[in-house]
Write a protein that holds these residues in place. Structure first.
Motif, PDB file in Angstrom:
ATOM      1  N   ILE A  49       0.756  -1.223   0.111  1.00 36.79           N
ATOM      2  CA  ILE A  49       0.037   0.136  -0.066  1.00 36.79           C
ATOM      3  C   ILE A  49       0.779   1.168   0.081  1.00 36.79           C
ATOM      4  CG2 ILE A  49      -1.700   1.339   1.434  1.00 36.79           C
ATOM      5  CD1 ILE A  49      -2.882  -1.302   0.082  1.00 36.79           C
ATOM      6  N   ALA A  50       1.981   1.118   0.818  1.00 33.35           N
ATOM      7  CA  ALA A  50       2.757   2.633   1.021  1.00 33.35           C
ATOM      8  C   ALA A  50       2.157   3.735   1.048  1.00 33.35           C
ATOM      9  CB  ALA A  50       3.789   2.489  -0.336  1.00 33.35           C
ATOM     10  N   ARG A  51       0.977   3.617   1.889  1.00 30.66           N
ATOM     11  CA  ARG A  51       0.177   4.924   2.267  1.00 30.66           C
ATOM     12  C   ARG A  51      -0.359   5.410   0.953  1.00 30.66           C
ATOM     13  NH1 ARG A  51       3.415   8.417   7.083  1.00 30.66           N
ATOM     14  NH2 ARG A  51       3.993   6.458   8.135  1.00 30.66           N
ATOM     15  N   ASP A  52      -0.677   4.745   0.268  1.00 28.68           N
ATOM     16  CA  ASP A  52      -1.765   5.096  -0.906  1.00 28.68           C
ATOM     17  C   ASP A  52      -2.715   4.274  -0.856  1.00 28.68           C
ATOM     18  OD1 ASP A  52      -2.672   5.753  -3.505  1.00 28.68           O
ATOM     19  OD2 ASP A  52      -1.560   4.288  -4.563  1.00 28.68           O
ATOM     20  N   PHE A  53      -3.712   4.945   0.211  1.00 26.20           N
ATOM     21  CA  PHE A  53      -4.854   4.190   0.449  1.00 26.20           C
ATOM     22  C   PHE A  53      -6.090   4.181  -0.307  1.00 26.20           C
ATOM     23  CE2 PHE A  53      -2.421   6.383   4.271  1.00 26.20           C
ATOM     24  CZ  PHE A  53      -2.322   5.084   4.966  1.00 26.20           C
ATOM     25  N   LYS A  54      -6.395   5.248  -1.019  1.00 26.68           N
ATOM     26  CA  LYS A  54      -7.525   5.123  -2.058  1.00 26.68           C
ATOM     27  C   LYS A  54      -7.205   4.189  -2.960  1.00 26.68           C
ATOM     28  CE  LYS A  54     -10.291   8.130   0.030  1.00 26.68           C
ATOM     29  NZ  LYS A  54     -11.403   7.401   0.400  1.00 26.68           N
ATOM     30  N   SER A  55      -8.469   3.669  -3.416  1.00 25.22           N
ATOM     31  CA  SER A  55      -8.650   2.789  -4.612  1.00 25.22           C
ATOM     32  C   SER A  55      -9.781   3.493  -5.434  1.00 25.22           C
ATOM     33  CB  SER A  55      -8.710   1.324  -4.153  1.00 25.22           C
ATOM     34  OG  SER A  55      -9.944   1.049  -3.528  1.00 25.22           O
ATOM     35  N   LYS A  56      -9.848   3.100  -6.714  1.00 25.59           N
ATOM     36  CA  LYS A  56     -10.561   3.287  -7.654  1.00 25.59           C
ATOM     37  C   LYS A  56     -12.136   2.594  -7.740  1.00 25.59           C
ATOM     38  CE  LYS A  56      -7.185   5.523 -10.849  1.00 25.59           C
ATOM     39  NZ  LYS A  56      -6.055   5.462 -10.991  1.00 25.59           N
ATOM     40  N   TRP A  62      -8.180  -3.390   0.919  1.00 25.64           N
ATOM     41  CA  TRP A  62      -9.145  -3.531   2.390  1.00 25.64           C
ATOM     42  C   TRP A  62      -8.248  -3.195   3.212  1.00 25.64           C
ATOM     43  CZ3 TRP A  62     -12.636  -8.603   1.769  1.00 25.64           C
ATOM     44  CH2 TRP A  62     -13.592  -8.252   0.988  1.00 25.64           C
ATOM     45  N   TYR A  63      -8.540  -2.941   4.314  1.00 28.55           N
ATOM     46  CA  TYR A  63      -7.801  -2.605   5.602  1.00 28.55           C
ATOM     47  C   TYR A  63      -8.398  -3.248   6.921  1.00 28.55           C
ATOM     48  CZ  TYR A  63      -5.992   0.811   2.476  1.00 28.55           C
ATOM     49  OH  TYR A  63      -5.546   1.478   1.240  1.00 28.55           O
ATOM     50  N   THR A  64      -7.518  -3.873   7.688  1.00 32.22           N
ATOM     51  CA  THR A  64      -8.129  -4.778   8.606  1.00 32.22           C
ATOM     52  C   THR A  64      -7.282  -4.469   9.874  1.00 32.22           C
ATOM     53  OG1 THR A  64      -8.930  -6.896   9.265  1.00 32.22           O
ATOM     54  CG2 THR A  64      -6.927  -6.951   8.158  1.00 32.22           C
ATOM     55  N   ASP A  65      -8.120  -4.843  11.062  1.00 28.21           N
ATOM     56  CA  ASP A  65      -7.320  -4.726  12.441  1.00 28.21           C
ATOM     57  C   ASP A  65      -8.258  -5.375  13.423  1.00 28.21           C
ATOM     58  OD1 ASP A  65      -5.259  -4.424  13.989  1.00 28.21           O
ATOM     59  OD2 ASP A  65      -5.320  -1.934  14.187  1.00 28.21           O
ATOM     60  N   ILE A  81     -13.071  -4.884   8.933  1.00 30.35           N
ATOM     61  CA  ILE A  81     -12.329  -4.561   7.576  1.00 30.35           C
ATOM     62  C   ILE A  81     -13.401  -3.538   6.708  1.00 30.35           C
ATOM     63  CG2 ILE A  81     -12.116  -5.897   5.206  1.00 30.35           C
ATOM     64  CD1 ILE A  81     -12.035  -8.470   6.464  1.00 30.35           C
ATOM     65  N   ILE A  82     -12.360  -2.429   6.300  1.00 25.33           N
ATOM     66  CA  ILE A  82     -13.105  -1.717   5.564  1.00 25.33           C
ATOM     67  C   ILE A  82     -12.538  -1.441   4.130  1.00 25.33           C
ATOM     68  CG2 ILE A  82     -13.515  -0.113   7.533  1.00 25.33           C
ATOM     69  CD1 ILE A  82     -11.149   1.460   6.655  1.00 25.33           C
ATOM     70  N   ASP A  83     -13.222  -1.071   3.076  1.00 23.22           N
ATOM     71  CA  ASP A  83     -12.930  -0.838   1.747  1.00 23.22           C
ATOM     72  C   ASP A  83     -11.936   0.434   1.407  1.00 23.22           C
ATOM     73  OD1 ASP A  83     -12.942  -0.590  -1.146  1.00 23.22           O
ATOM     74  OD2 ASP A  83     -13.973  -2.411  -1.160  1.00 23.22           O
ATOM     75  N   GLY A  84     -11.046   0.474   0.678  1.00 23.18           N
ATOM     76  CA  GLY A  84     -10.222   1.631   0.516  1.00 23.18           C
ATOM     77  C   GLY A  84     -10.809   2.760  -0.717  1.00 23.18           C
ATOM     78  N   SER A  85     -11.704   2.019  -1.317  1.00 26.29           N
ATOM     79  CA  SER A  85     -12.480   2.865  -2.244  1.00 26.29           C
ATOM     80  C   SER A  85     -13.298   4.180  -1.715  1.00 26.29           C
ATOM     81  CB  SER A  85     -13.216   2.302  -3.438  1.00 26.29           C
ATOM     82  OG  SER A  85     -14.262   1.625  -2.993  1.00 26.29           O
ATOM     83  N   ASN A  86     -14.146   3.618  -0.583  1.00 24.02           N
ATOM     84  CA  ASN A  86     -15.178   4.662  -0.172  1.00 24.02           C
ATOM     85  C   ASN A  86     -15.060   4.520   1.499  1.00 24.02           C
ATOM     86  OD1 ASN A  86     -16.027   1.856   0.555  1.00 24.02           O
ATOM     87  ND2 ASN A  86     -17.960   2.427  -0.944  1.00 24.02           N
ATOM     88  N   ASN A  87     -14.218   3.905   1.921  1.00 22.79           N
ATOM     89  CA  ASN A  87     -13.904   3.677   3.655  1.00 22.79           C
ATOM     90  C   ASN A  87     -14.992   3.032   4.221  1.00 22.79           C
ATOM     91  OD1 ASN A  87     -11.472   4.356   3.611  1.00 22.79           O
ATOM     92  ND2 ASN A  87     -11.831   6.495   3.845  1.00 22.79           N
ATOM     93  N   GLU A  88     -16.130   2.355   3.568  1.00 19.35           N
ATOM     94  CA  GLU A  88     -17.212   1.627   4.057  1.00 19.35           C
ATOM     95  C   GLU A  88     -16.769   0.483   4.626  1.00 19.35           C
ATOM     96  OE1 GLU A  88     -20.340   1.277   1.397  1.00 19.35           O
ATOM     97  OE2 GLU A  88     -20.915   3.365   1.383  1.00 19.35           O
ATOM     98  N   LEU A  89     -17.639   0.004   5.738  1.00 18.30           N
ATOM     99  CA  LEU A  89     -17.376  -1.513   6.270  1.00 18.30           C
ATOM    100  C   LEU A  89     -17.676  -2.628   5.232  1.00 18.30           C
ATOM    101  CD1 LEU A  89     -16.541  -2.248   9.308  1.00 18.30           C
ATOM    102  CD2 LEU A  89     -18.916  -2.144   9.860  1.00 18.30           C
ATOM    103  N   VAL A  90     -16.744  -3.457   5.377  1.00 23.13           N
ATOM    104  CA  VAL A  90     -16.997  -4.513   4.605  1.00 23.13           C
ATOM    105  C   VAL A  90     -17.614  -5.677   5.241  1.00 23.13           C
ATOM    106  CG1 VAL A  90     -15.842  -6.498   3.257  1.00 23.13           C
ATOM    107  CG2 VAL A  90     -15.101  -4.201   2.984  1.00 23.13           C
ATOM    108  N   ASP A  91     -16.823  -5.916   6.548  1.00 21.71           N
ATOM    109  CA  ASP A  91     -17.527  -6.857   7.514  1.00 21.71           C
ATOM    110  C   ASP A  91     -16.947  -6.622   8.879  1.00 21.71           C
ATOM    111  OD1 ASP A  91     -18.987  -9.279   7.928  1.00 21.71           O
ATOM    112  OD2 ASP A  91     -17.337 -10.042   8.792  1.00 21.71           O
TER     113      ASP A  91
END
Length: 167
Positions: A49-56, A62-65, A81-91
């Protein structure tokens, strides 16, 4: 504080220090233990990712913790888990145990019925994300894994920000 509360005596802290020095008294100070999360420092998983967080598009990054939530008498653990395109919750999953099952169930539910062929899942170096079963689940679904540098929460900023809002 105890002298003032219990005996009604007001004494400056520097006075107490002088008396203790004169009487050669030393306070036994306990060492504060830090509750450290177990990190796997021996993984060679790159930071894609290298801090390039957005996706088209959806399902590319996806980001998880796992975060800790204090309840009245115990801790709960939240894996999200959230999606990088809209920062919405995936699960999201909640458990009273911070274990592999929590993370695995979260990931399995997230990828169910989704096209994850171009997906990168990004996490920290927590031991749950560098385990054999998690790695096998990603490999079986052709998902690329990316990990932050150890101890650098800014590398995983989207999910850290999500948890800060949640709490």
């Amino acid at each position: 504080i105890a002298l003032q509360r219990d005996l009604g005596i007001v004494v400056n802290i520097n006075t107490i220090r002088r008396y203790m020095k004169h009487l050669k008294l030393k306070a036994k100070i306990r060492i504060k233990r830090k509750n450290r999360e177990r990190k796997n420092l021996h993984t060679n998983i790159p930071n894609l990712i290298a801090r390039d967080f957005k996706s088209k598009e959806l399902n590319q990054k996806w980001y998880t913790d796992v975060s800790y939530i204090q309840l009245k008498d115990r801790w709960a653990y939240c894996s999200a888990i959230i999606d990088g395109s809209n920062n919405e919750l995936v699960d999201i999953k909640l458990s009273i145990h911070n274990d592999n099952e929590l993370v695995m169930n979260n990931m399995k539910e997230a990828i169910k019925n989704k096209d994850v062929s171009n997906l990168i899942i990004h996490s920290d170096h927590g031991s749950l994300y560098s385990g054999i079963s998690f790695n096998k689940l990603l490999n079986d679904n052709n998902i690329k894994q990316s990990m932050s540098r150890v101890g650098n929460s800014l590398d995983n900023r989207p999910i850290e920000y999500f948890f800060s809002i949640l709490k």
